[in-house]
Enzyme design. Sequence first.
Site, PDB file in Angstrom:
ATOM      1  CE1 TYR A  24      -3.248  -2.827   0.206  1.00 42.33           C
ATOM      2  CE2 TYR A  24      -3.670  -2.284   2.500  1.00 42.33           C
ATOM      3  CZ  TYR A  24      -3.938  -3.052   1.382  1.00 42.33           C
ATOM      4  OH  TYR A  24      -4.900  -4.018   1.439  1.00 42.33           O
ATOM      5  CG  LEU A  42     -19.285   0.567   3.687  1.00 40.50           C
ATOM      6  CD1 LEU A  42     -18.915   1.898   4.326  1.00 40.50           C
ATOM      7  CD2 LEU A  42     -20.752   0.248   3.925  1.00 40.50           C
TER       8      LEU A  42
END
Length: 338
Positions: A54, A207
């Site tokens: 990341y 989500l």
Amino acid sequence: MDFRHLGRSGLVVSRLAYGNWLTRSSSRSEETETACVRAALDAGITTFDTADVYADTRAEESLGRALKGERREGLEILTKVFAPTGPGRNDMGLSRKHIRESIDGSLRRLGTDHVDLYQAHRFDPSTPLEETMEAFADLVHAGKAHYIGVSEWTADQIRRGHALARELRIPFVSNQPQYSALWRVPEAEVMPVCEELGMSQIVWSPLAQGVLTGKYLPGGQWPAGSRATDSNDGSSVLAGWLNDEVLGRVRRLGPVADGLGLTVAQLSLAWVLQHRNVATAVVGASRPEQITDNAEAADVRLDEETMAAIDAALAPVANRDPAATADSSPADPGWRLG
């Protein structure tokens, strides 16, 4: 905040985990990242998920600085290995060399002498699985990782890895797949195998990259400052969801959420956490108040009528194809997403 055991292990994790997935050129500031971590801690979140890849390793450094000074024994720190972290031919994959070198880099960046869970970010078909699992066993025995997990492995890959872990007597406890009310791919094959083997899911994108917050409306006008408008913060990930058919279906969740006094995001997170094989859901944030609001979903229990209403609203656009489990090939750019 509610808590749950990870698989059949003794490790307890918070029902929501904070994830600091950042793109290489993320616009998020260090100050914002620290504020989000503080909000997570204040909400009772003790589980923190990251990966060496990341932001080209900067995400681990940022998380390590944000957690500095916290009681280490009160945290569960999770990271991952597989994706390229350098220019060399051995700077990626699940070889013994890359795993052993990567864990040391991750520990240095995170400012700790161990991680609670070390995860194979993808399956590596170019390395014998025996070599990979033996390398993980070495880390467990050396005290650098307490537990081992994987991310986006197929049911067959999980079964094979679990068999080797059992022979090596190391705790193989979790899988981290994409899972949401719109992405139900793990339900058919992966989750049943994990339940059988005593493994839990640590789900990412619960989500659907923000689509299941209800903030994206049909018509193509996205909210200013949202991920969909920021090419540096993963807008390409959203492309498959941002169409009128999907967004129109998501709008139907609004009345369901209103009837329960919840936001659409809280309703969507509660739906994910309702699955008995999900130990924790990884949530990120661009603002600390998002963490505070979403944390309220951890204690919500949905009745059968509400679950049926959510399913009915999203059924025509939800992906349930087990073949859509992330491609495990190292050539596939999909590893960047989880």
